[in-house]
Design a protein around this motif. Structure first.
Motif, PDB file in Angstrom:
ATOM      1  N   PRO A  11      28.944  28.298  39.481  1.00 31.98           N
ATOM      2  CA  PRO A  11      29.350  29.664  39.126  1.00 31.98           C
ATOM      3  C   PRO A  11      30.789  29.697  38.624  1.00 31.98           C
ATOM      4  O   PRO A  11      31.594  28.834  38.967  1.00 31.98           O
ATOM      5  CB  PRO A  11      29.216  30.418  40.449  1.00 31.98           C
ATOM      6  N   VAL A  12      31.101  30.691  37.811  1.00 30.22           N
ATOM      7  CA  VAL A  12      32.488  30.914  37.415  1.00 30.22           C
ATOM      8  C   VAL A  12      33.254  31.361  38.651  1.00 30.22           C
ATOM      9  O   VAL A  12      32.792  32.219  39.410  1.00 30.22           O
ATOM     10  CB  VAL A  12      32.583  31.980  36.307  1.00 30.22           C
ATOM     11  N   THR A  13      34.406  30.779  38.891  1.00 22.83           N
ATOM     12  CA  THR A  13      35.149  31.070  40.117  1.00 22.83           C
ATOM     13  C   THR A  13      35.873  32.409  40.034  1.00 22.83           C
ATOM     14  O   THR A  13      36.171  32.922  38.949  1.00 22.83           O
ATOM     15  CB  THR A  13      36.188  29.978  40.398  1.00 22.83           C
ATOM     16  N   VAL A  14      36.147  32.958  41.202  1.00 23.02           N
ATOM     17  CA  VAL A  14      36.986  34.151  41.311  1.00 23.02           C
ATOM     18  C   VAL A  14      38.430  33.667  41.350  1.00 23.02           C
ATOM     19  O   VAL A  14      38.792  32.851  42.205  1.00 23.02           O
ATOM     20  CB  VAL A  14      36.658  34.950  42.585  1.00 23.02           C
ATOM     21  N   THR A  15      39.239  34.129  40.426  1.00 24.77           N
ATOM     22  CA  THR A  15      40.626  33.660  40.390  1.00 24.77           C
ATOM     23  C   THR A  15      41.404  34.234  41.578  1.00 24.77           C
ATOM     24  O   THR A  15      41.299  35.429  41.878  1.00 24.77           O
ATOM     25  CB  THR A  15      41.321  34.061  39.082  1.00 24.77           C
ATOM     26  N   PRO A  16      42.198  33.414  42.269  1.00 22.51           N
ATOM     27  CA  PRO A  16      42.946  33.875  43.446  1.00 22.51           C
ATOM     28  C   PRO A  16      44.195  34.657  43.064  1.00 22.51           C
ATOM     29  O   PRO A  16      45.326  34.199  43.203  1.00 22.51           O
ATOM     30  CB  PRO A  16      43.292  32.565  44.168  1.00 22.51           C
ATOM     31  N   THR A  17      43.962  35.856  42.567  1.00 18.81           N
ATOM     32  CA  THR A  17      45.061  36.721  42.140  1.00 18.81           C
ATOM     33  C   THR A  17      44.941  38.126  42.724  1.00 18.81           C
ATOM     34  O   THR A  17      45.853  38.938  42.554  1.00 18.81           O
ATOM     35  CB  THR A  17      45.073  36.851  40.599  1.00 18.81           C
ATOM     36  N   LYS A  18      43.849  38.414  43.408  1.00 23.07           N
ATOM     37  CA  LYS A  18      43.542  39.768  43.862  1.00 23.07           C
ATOM     38  C   LYS A  18      42.556  39.700  45.026  1.00 23.07           C
ATOM     39  O   LYS A  18      41.972  38.657  45.283  1.00 23.07           O
ATOM     40  CB  LYS A  18      42.932  40.567  42.712  1.00 23.07           C
ATOM     41  N   PRO A  19      42.328  40.801  45.732  1.00 25.35           N
ATOM     42  CA  PRO A  19      41.370  40.773  46.837  1.00 25.35           C
ATOM     43  C   PRO A  19      39.939  40.574  46.339  1.00 25.35           C
ATOM     44  O   PRO A  19      39.605  40.917  45.205  1.00 25.35           O
ATOM     45  CB  PRO A  19      41.524  42.161  47.480  1.00 25.35           C
ATOM     46  N   LEU A  20      39.106  40.008  47.208  1.00 22.10           N
ATOM     47  CA  LEU A  20      37.679  39.941  46.907  1.00 22.10           C
ATOM     48  C   LEU A  20      37.097  41.349  46.980  1.00 22.10           C
ATOM     49  O   LEU A  20      37.323  42.082  47.943  1.00 22.10           O
ATOM     50  CB  LEU A  20      36.957  39.039  47.915  1.00 22.10           C
ATOM     51  N   THR A  21      36.374  41.735  45.955  1.00 29.95           N
ATOM     52  CA  THR A  21      35.753  43.056  45.900  1.00 29.95           C
ATOM     53  C   THR A  21      34.282  42.943  46.311  1.00 29.95           C
ATOM     54  O   THR A  21      33.738  41.842  46.402  1.00 29.95           O
ATOM     55  CB  THR A  21      35.841  43.624  44.480  1.00 29.95           C
ATOM     56  N   PRO A  22      33.611  44.078  46.545  1.00 31.72           N
ATOM     57  CA  PRO A  22      32.174  44.020  46.857  1.00 31.72           C
ATOM     58  C   PRO A  22      31.359  43.292  45.796  1.00 31.72           C
ATOM     59  O   PRO A  22      30.425  42.556  46.128  1.00 31.72           O
ATOM     60  CB  PRO A  22      31.786  45.497  46.959  1.00 31.72           C
ATOM     61  N   SER A  23      31.713  43.456  44.526  1.00 31.64           N
ATOM     62  CA  SER A  23      30.957  42.765  43.467  1.00 31.64           C
ATOM     63  C   SER A  23      31.198  41.252  43.533  1.00 31.64           C
ATOM     64  O   SER A  23      30.285  40.457  43.295  1.00 31.64           O
ATOM     65  CB  SER A  23      31.350  43.300  42.087  1.00 31.64           C
ATOM     66  N   HIS A  24      32.436  40.842  43.868  1.00 29.19           N
ATOM     67  CA  HIS A  24      32.707  39.417  44.061  1.00 29.19           C
ATOM     68  C   HIS A  24      31.844  38.866  45.195  1.00 29.19           C
ATOM     69  O   HIS A  24      31.199  37.822  45.058  1.00 29.19           O
ATOM     70  CB  HIS A  24      34.178  39.191  44.428  1.00 29.19           C
TER      71      HIS A  24
END
Length: 232
Positions: A11-24
């Protein structure tokens, strides 16, 4: 007994720049389900590498902003929300950082696996989330460098007709991944202008050197035409 199939879960990663959201979290939980459900049936390579995507503008640009505006701040006790507020301020700036300003950060990532303290703090918090939710940790805090150097990636993509390299005339390198792997039109469609950072799909090709056009089309959805600057 027949040999087990090999499956790449990337999967494309979530960049560590912001909080994890419900969609994340929804995407991460579904990925975890895919991994656990497939593992009894096949050999699964779960490739989730924050390192690969650290070089994108939204991450290194944020790091440059933090160092320029906050100096030697200690982020060890920051919450996700506090770091996310700083990211919003960064995105509100009218002028994005230059490729020259970002180059030292990309060099540090590529050659030493360096991660900015703010993002290290987020990855530490996310590791705790994974543990509490009972999810498999694919190596959030590990240094997972791409399998290819940038020039090697461009050469391999060029050999398969997936790039338009305009660096000889001062332009960018266009990564052209057409929908469903259909052949590119004679006149390359330009749907994104030149940027100063690698596109996410360009980063993923570096991460998995053996990936081909056909195998990629079955694992991810691609923007039809993207551009990135190979010189940055």
């Amino acid at each position: 007994m027949p040999p087990r199939n090999h499956v790449l879960l990337a999967p494309v990663t979530v960049t560590p720049t912001k909080p994890l959201t419900p969609s994340h979290l929804k995407g991460l939980l579904w990925t975890d389900v895919m991994f656990r459900a497939t593992a009894p049936l096949a050999e699964v390579t779960y490739r989730y590498s924050p390192t690969t995507y650290h070089v994108t503008e939204q991450t290194v640009g944020f790091w440059e902003y933090l160092d320029r505006t906050r100096g030697e701040t200690d982020y060890a006790q920051f919450s996700e929300e506090e770091i996310g507020e700083l990211y919003v301020r960064y995105r509100s700036e009218e002028q994005p950082p230059s490729a020259k300003a970002l180059r030292p950060y990309r060099d540090a990532i590529e050659h030493s696996g360096w991660t900015h303290p703010a993002s290290r703090r987020l990855l530490e918090l996310w590791t705790g989330h994974y543990k509490r939710l009972g999810m498999h940790d694919p190596g959030l805090k590990e240094h997972q460098p791409p399998g290819l150097a940038l020039e090697q990636m461009v050469e391999q993509l060029a050999a398969t007709g997936l790039v338009l390299d305009q660096r000889d005339c001062g332009g960018p390198v266009y990564l052209d991944l057409t929908r469903y792997g259909m052949p590119r039109a004679a006149s390359s469609r330009r749907t994104a202008g030149p940027t100063t950072s690698p596109a996410p799909c360009a980063s993923c090709f570096r991460s998995w050197p053996g990936t081909t056009r056909s195998s990629c089309s079955t694992t991810m959805s691609w923007t039809p035409t993207t551009s990135f600057s190979a010189a940055s």
